[in-house]
Structure formats: structure tokens, C-alpha cells
Design an enzyme around this catalytic site. Structure first.
Site, PDB file in Angstrom:
ATOM      1  N   PHE A   1      27.129  -0.006  -0.860  1.00  0.00           N
ATOM      2  CA  PHE A   1      28.288  -0.898  -0.757  1.00  0.00           C
ATOM      3  C   PHE A   1      29.104  -0.684   0.515  1.00  0.00           C
ATOM      4  O   PHE A   1      29.872  -1.560   0.912  1.00  0.00           O
ATOM      5  CB  PHE A   1      29.208  -0.709  -1.986  1.00  0.00           C
ATOM      6  CG  PHE A   1      30.140   0.462  -1.886  1.00  0.00           C
ATOM      7  CD1 PHE A   1      31.331   0.375  -1.162  1.00  0.00           C
ATOM      8  CD2 PHE A   1      29.840   1.677  -2.483  1.00  0.00           C
ATOM      9  CE1 PHE A   1      32.190   1.468  -1.052  1.00  0.00           C
ATOM     10  CE2 PHE A   1      30.687   2.766  -2.381  1.00  0.00           C
ATOM     11  CZ  PHE A   1      31.868   2.651  -1.651  1.00  0.00           C
TER      12      PHE A   1
ATOM     13  N   CYS B   1      29.257   7.764   4.981  1.00  0.00           N
ATOM     14  CA  CYS B   1      28.415   8.948   4.786  1.00  0.00           C
ATOM     15  C   CYS B   1      28.622   9.939   5.927  1.00  0.00           C
ATOM     16  O   CYS B   1      28.177  11.071   5.860  1.00  0.00           O
ATOM     17  CB  CYS B   1      26.956   8.562   4.679  1.00  0.00           C
ATOM     18  SG  CYS B   1      26.312   7.903   6.206  1.00  0.00           S
TER      19      CYS B   1
HETATM   20  P1  NAD Z   1      24.472   3.959  -4.937  1.00  0.00           P
HETATM   21  O1  NAD Z   1      23.455   5.014  -4.846  1.00  0.00           O
HETATM   22  O2  NAD Z   1      25.283   3.851  -6.180  1.00  0.00           O
HETATM   23  O3  NAD Z   1      23.793   2.514  -4.748  1.00  0.00           O
HETATM   24  C1  NAD Z   1      22.918   2.255  -3.671  1.00  0.00           C
HETATM   25  C2  NAD Z   1      21.918   1.190  -4.091  1.00  0.00           C
HETATM   26  O4  NAD Z   1      21.133   1.692  -5.182  1.00  0.00           O
HETATM   27  C3  NAD Z   1      22.581  -0.093  -4.570  1.00  0.00           C
HETATM   28  O5  NAD Z   1      21.878  -1.189  -4.038  1.00  0.00           O
HETATM   29  C4  NAD Z   1      22.459  -0.018  -6.080  1.00  0.00           C
HETATM   30  O6  NAD Z   1      22.336  -1.274  -6.691  1.00  0.00           O
HETATM   31  C5  NAD Z   1      21.191   0.799  -6.294  1.00  0.00           C
HETATM   32  N1  NAD Z   1      21.203   1.617  -7.515  1.00  0.00           N
HETATM   33  C6  NAD Z   1      22.295   2.163  -8.125  1.00  0.00           C
HETATM   34  N2  NAD Z   1      21.913   2.896  -9.182  1.00  0.00           N
HETATM   35  C7  NAD Z   1      20.564   2.824  -9.250  1.00  0.00           C
HETATM   36  C8  NAD Z   1      19.586   3.389 -10.118  1.00  0.00           C
HETATM   37  N3  NAD Z   1      19.914   4.158 -11.135  1.00  0.00           N
HETATM   38  N4  NAD Z   1      18.286   3.117  -9.882  1.00  0.00           N
HETATM   39  C9  NAD Z   1      17.929   2.336  -8.848  1.00  0.00           C
HETATM   40  N5  NAD Z   1      18.812   1.777  -7.997  1.00  0.00           N
HETATM   41  C10 NAD Z   1      20.111   2.009  -8.188  1.00  0.00           C
HETATM   42  O7  NAD Z   1      25.420   4.112  -3.662  1.00  0.00           O
HETATM   43  P2  NAD Z   1      26.751   3.328  -3.307  1.00  0.00           P
HETATM   44  O8  NAD Z   1      27.834   3.767  -4.225  1.00  0.00           O
HETATM   45  O9  NAD Z   1      26.474   1.870  -3.168  1.00  0.00           O
HETATM   46  O10 NAD Z   1      27.028   3.869  -1.827  1.00  0.00           O
HETATM   47  C11 NAD Z   1      27.690   5.084  -1.560  1.00  0.00           C
HETATM   48  C12 NAD Z   1      26.709   6.219  -1.344  1.00  0.00           C
HETATM   49  O11 NAD Z   1      25.809   5.897  -0.302  1.00  0.00           O
HETATM   50  C13 NAD Z   1      27.398   7.517  -0.920  1.00  0.00           C
HETATM   51  O12 NAD Z   1      26.794   8.572  -1.579  1.00  0.00           O
HETATM   52  C14 NAD Z   1      27.128   7.573   0.571  1.00  0.00           C
HETATM   53  O13 NAD Z   1      27.155   8.875   1.120  1.00  0.00           O
HETATM   54  C15 NAD Z   1      25.765   6.990   0.628  1.00  0.00           C
HETATM   55  N6  NAD Z   1      25.447   6.482   1.952  1.00  0.00           N
HETATM   56  C16 NAD Z   1      24.572   7.217   2.706  1.00  0.00           C
HETATM   57  C17 NAD Z   1      24.264   6.796   3.986  1.00  0.00           C
HETATM   58  C18 NAD Z   1      23.320   7.605   4.834  1.00  0.00           C
HETATM   59  O14 NAD Z   1      22.934   7.124   5.885  1.00  0.00           O
HETATM   60  N7  NAD Z   1      22.937   8.809   4.441  1.00  0.00           N
HETATM   61  C19 NAD Z   1      24.836   5.636   4.518  1.00  0.00           C
HETATM   62  C20 NAD Z   1      25.711   4.910   3.715  1.00  0.00           C
HETATM   63  C21 NAD Z   1      26.011   5.346   2.431  1.00  0.00           C
END
Ligand code: NAD
Length: 495
Positions: free
Chosen positions: A162, A294
């Protein structure tokens, strides 16, 4: 195809439903769950998203396979022309994109614009690929030639979080499309509108239908993407918990997978650090995008007496104006989670130097003010878990060695930085921290293009980086062609 988005200020605006895009058409997702998309600044529904299903993934794959059959025959130079056109459209629509992003994610105007421009920078890398990806060729022995070709994988997919709804898809799309693949994007269900706009931009740029399909939804769609035999590779960006599951599930079906996860980034501050530079940088790092990056600073490792810097960080944090310097957090749940970390740290004995709990924005919505916690210990949840909000935990240590040990003990390894005026200390830190993206006097050490983006440890599952040349290698497979031609007696038949 997709109507213009009209938001042009912080005023509340409504948007069209965030449906799927299949074969260049907007299609209602086939699931039965429809949820509101909430504008975090106002807390009001600005649109809806209906969750897709595994059946929608089947439809998207079939459409992408059809489109791929022709696309793979296009020379890379012709494919990249579409990326150039998409770049022009993004610059033309910069205001519209910026406000859309600000409305769906809550970022300030400046932060949103910076995200769009960084997305464009990623696209520019894709534009340059015809020059970078020239085949390598060598005469390996007399009359024998070896050549390397980068060929597409087929239908590939990306799942995004998100916090960067526009930029993170552009970490993947340019290399994947220039490499000759057809792409299925599953954006975060919390911010699905920027993806629609991206599809509209690529369509206007001339990308043939079916090469960028969007399936909205959550877990069911992601699992279907992992399992689908017609998908050759999956890129994921999100939390570590989900990254681990997705990486394992995709790899179990033989897919190529790269999953970037969460973070707990440490900034090490030593007494010789420049007070002004360090203060501005530290505050920008932990509070930018309301801490929902992140690459955001989460822990400040204060080595020895750095109180003048901590005092200055406190003063600067207190002076921040909510709604102008910092936007809201994404949701009610995020607000409660972040406040919970602050409550917990306080209960365990941390000092709340600046308290963001109970902050309110001008129009409702979900707000946590920038928060400074002092005397945090490494075993407190605020000291070792990802909070993903505008909270900086200060952990006090006596020596640089202790700082390195604490940083190294973190399960994550996305980013780490040192603040010092000593070249020796900086050099030492860059050798000792356990993180993939490191900064010297820079709190958000994002490797700009063409350098690849990706952390270490539990911040990444899979090999390589998401952007840059690594990204191109991830979305393509090398074919090695070795050729030997017998000398023809009639070689001079033209004579
Ligand atoms: P999230 O893991 O909740 O969701 C990411 C994606 O996974 C979404 O599209 C969501 O629909 C999907 N998803 C959620 N739960 C799932 C499940 N159980 N099984 C399969 N798919 C699922 O993350 P978020 O809250 O959208 O984003 C924030 C997180 O992303 C933070 O932890 C942040 O550090 C990380 N992030 C990392 C980077 C990086 O480059 N390392 C970059 C941006 C964000």
C-alpha cells in the site's frame, strides 16, 4: 478507457470503482466481497474495490498468453518506444497522478509528487534497456562463436504493497515489459486506483491489450498467482510475514520468485556527527510518508553523548505541522497498531520525548503525530519489531561496537546508516552493518537508478535486486547460443 481523475487539492474527491483490467477493458472482479477505499486524510469512502478470485487470474493469464505470442516477437527497441511514450504521458499528467496518489495513500502533495517522479526514473531505466541489453558475443575459439540472448519468460506477475502504489509497480513493469513479457499486476487492495491509472497510461502509450492486466483483491488472488502453472515468475513487495509465504509458495511451483519484505532500519549517530545535517536527516527519515516507508529510520542508536543532536531532533519533531509536513497513516487499524507500540514502550519504561498519540488532522482521518521514544531497550517490541509509522526509538549505547552488535542482531536488513564526520568511522560502519542499502549521513539510502533495490536477511527472499540490471535479469532468461560453421568450398560463389 479510464476517465480522468479530477482531484486537484486536499479536498475530498470520489473516484470510479477499482475494477480489474483485462484485455484493455475494465471488468468487474468476480468475487462477492466489496469494500470501501478510504481516503486516509478524511476517513471517508472515495471509491470501492471488489475482490477478484482465482477465476479472474485464469482469465488474466489466458488474455496475457494471447498477447505475449506477438509481443515476444517485437524487437526490444520497439517495445521500449512504448515506455518512452508512457513517460511523456506521466509527465503530462503529473498533477493528476500526484493528487490521486495523495488521496488514496494520504501522502502530502510533495511526497506524492516525489513518488511519481521516482516511478518515472524507474521507467527511464526501462527506456535505456535497448542500449544496455545488447547481446554479448565472443569468438571463443577459431570459428566458434558464443552469444548471450535475454529472452522473455512469458506471463509474469507482480504483487505490491500500500505504501508506494505508483512507484513499486514501476520497479517491475519496465524491465518485465521491455524484456518481452506479459504482466499481471495485483495491487494492494487498500490503494488500487493508481494501478488503474497506470493501465490507462500504458494503453494510451500504445501497449497492446492483454500485456498489462490488473486483478484486484487480496490473499485468494495472490495464492492463485503463486499456484498458476501459466505464470513463470512472481515479484512481491510487502511485509516479511507475507513475503516469506509468497516466496515459498511461488517457488514450490517452480516459479522464479523475488519477494521483498519489511524492515527495522537503524541509524547510528556518533558524537562527532554534524548536528544540523544529522537532525534534518533523521527527522525526515523517520517521519517522511508518516514513517510508512521500508527505508524509514526506526531505531536511532545513540553512541555515547549525542544529547545535543537528540535535543535538536526533539525540537524539530515538535515543530512539525500535521497535514502540511506530514500526512495521515493509512488506516484506523494502522493508527491503533502504532499507538499500541507507543503505549507498550511507555509501560516498559521508555521515555516518550514527543508524543504523537491522540493527534488529529484538520478533516478527520487517521493520524499519529511524529513520536520520539528515548531509553528504549532492544528487546522491547518498539526496539525490534517493524512499527511502520512515524515513531523513532532511541536506544542508548556506549560504544560503536555495541551499536554494530545491535544492528547485526536485527532479523531485518533493509537499510542502515551512520552519521559521522569521520571517514574512518564511516568506512568501518559500511563494513560492519548487516543491511543491503547503507547510508553515510543519509537517512533514506535508496539506491537511485541504475542501482538495484533490495535488502538482506528477512527483508528479502530470493536472489538479486528488484530494479536496475538485476531486475532485467530477473524477468528474462539467458539463452546461450554457440555456433560453428563449416567452411564452405563455394564461399566465393558471388565471384
Ligand atoms: P502486506 O504484506 O500486508 O501486503 C502486500 C501485498 O500482499 C498486498 O498486495 C496484499 O494484498 C497481499 N497480501 C496480504 N496478505 C496476504 C496473504 N496472507 N497472502 C497473500 N498475499 C497477501 O504489506 P502492506 O501492509 O501492503 O505494506 C507494508 C509492508 O511492505 C511493510 O512491511 C513494508 O516494510 C513493506 N515494504 C517493503 C518494501 C521493500 O522494498 N522491502 C517496499 C515497500 C513496502
Amino acid at each position: 478507457m479510464i476517465p480522468a481523475f479530477n482531484g486537484r487539492s486536499n479536498d475530498f474527491a470520489s473516484y470510479i470503482p477499482a475494477d480489474n483490467v483485462i484485455d484493455g477493458q475494465i471488468v468487474k472482479p468476480s468475487g462477492t466481497t466489496t469494500v470501501d477505499i478510504l481516503n486516509p486524510r478524511h476517513g471517508k469512502a472515495m471509491s470501492t474495490v471488489t475482490f477478484g478470485t482465482a477465476a479472474d487470474v485464469d482469465t488474466a493469464v489466458a488474455s496475457a498468453q494471447k498477447a505475449f505470442a506477438d509481443w515476444k516477437t517485437w524487437p526490444i527497441r520497439e517495445r521500449s518506444q512504448i515506455l518512452y511514450k508512457a513517460r511523456d504521458i506521466m509527465l503530462r499528467d503529473l498533477e493528476e497522478l500526484t493528487w490521486l496518489l495523495s488521496h488514496e495513500n494520504g501522502k502530502t502533495y510533495g511526497e506524492s509528487k516525489a513518488e511519481v517522479l521516482k516511478g518515472i526514473e524507474c521507467l527511464e531505466y526501462g527506456c535505456s534497456l535497448p542500449n544496455l541489453a545488447a547481446n554479448e558475443s565472443l569468438e571463443v575459439s577459431r570459428g566458434v562463436n558464443c552469444e548471450m540472448r535475454y529472452e522473455p519468460l512469458g506471463v509474469v506477475a507482480g504483487v505490491t504493497p500500500f505504501n508506494f502504489p505508483f512507484m513499486v509497480p514501476l520497479w517491475m513493469l519496465p524491465q518485465a515489459l521491455a524484456g518481452g513479457n506479459a504482466f499481471i499486476l495485483k495491487p494492494s487492495e487498500v490503494v488500487p486506483l493508481s494501478a488503474l491509472k497506470l493501465a490507462a497510461i500504458f494503453q494510451e502509450a500504445g501497449l497492446p491489450d492483454g500485456l498489462l492486466n490488473i486483478v484486484q483483491g487480496g490473499q485468494e488472488v495472490v495464492e492463485a498467482l503463486c499456484d498458476h502453472p501459466g505464470i513463470a515468475a512472481l515479484g512481491f513487495v510487502g511485509s516479511t510475514r507475507v513475503a516469506k509465504i509468497v516466496y515459498g509458495r511461488a517457488a514450490a511451483t517452480g516459479k522464479r520468485a523475488l519477494a521483498l519484505g519489511g524492515a527495522k532500519n537503524h541509524l547510528i549517530v556518533v558524537p562527532d556527527a554534524d548536528v544540523k545535517l544529522t537532525t534534518e536527516n533523521v527527522v525526515a527519515s523517520f517521519s517522511g510518508c508518516a514513517g510508512q516507508r521500508c527505508m524509514a529510520a526506526s531505531v536511532l542508536l545513540a553512541v555515547g553523548d549525542v544529547d545535543p543532536i537528540i535535543d535538536a531532533v526533539k525540537a524539530k519533531t515538535e515543530a512539525m505541522v500535521l497535514g502540511t509536513d506530514m500526512g495521515p497513516v493509512i488506516s484506523q487499524a494502522a493508527m491503533e497498531r502504532i499507538n499500541g507500540y507507543i503505549d507498550d514502550a511507555e509501560k516498559r519504561g521508555a521515555t516518550v520525548l514527543v508524543d504523537g498519540r491522540g493527534a488529529a488532522g484538520p478533516d478527520g482521518g487517521y493520524w499519529v503525530g511524529p513520536t520520539l521514544l528515548d531509553n528504549v531497550s532492544p528487546d522491547m517490541p518498539a526496539g525490534c519489531e517493524e512499527i511502520f509509522g512515524p515513531v523513532l526509538s532511541i536506544i542508548r549505547v556506549d560504544t560503536l561496537e555495541q551499536a554494530f552488535t545491535l544492528e547485526n542482531n536485527s532479523a531485518y536488513g533493509n537499510a542502515a546508516a551512520i552519521y559521522t564526520t569521520s571517514g574512518h568511522v564511516a568506512k568501518l560502519a559500511m563494513e560492519r552493518v548487516s543491511a543491503g542499502m547503507c547510508g553515510v549521513n543519509i537517512g533514506v539510502p535508496v539506491p537511485r537508478e541504475p542501482f538495484g533495490f533490495g535488502g538482506w536477511n528477512d527483508s528479502k527472499f530470493g536472489h538479486g535486486n528488484m530494479t536496475g540490471w538485476d531486475g532485467f535479469r530477473f524477468w528474462t532468461r539467458p539463452r546461450k547460443v554457440t555456433s560453428k560453421w563449416a567452411l564452405q568450398k563455394d564461399w566465393n560463389w558471388m565471384a
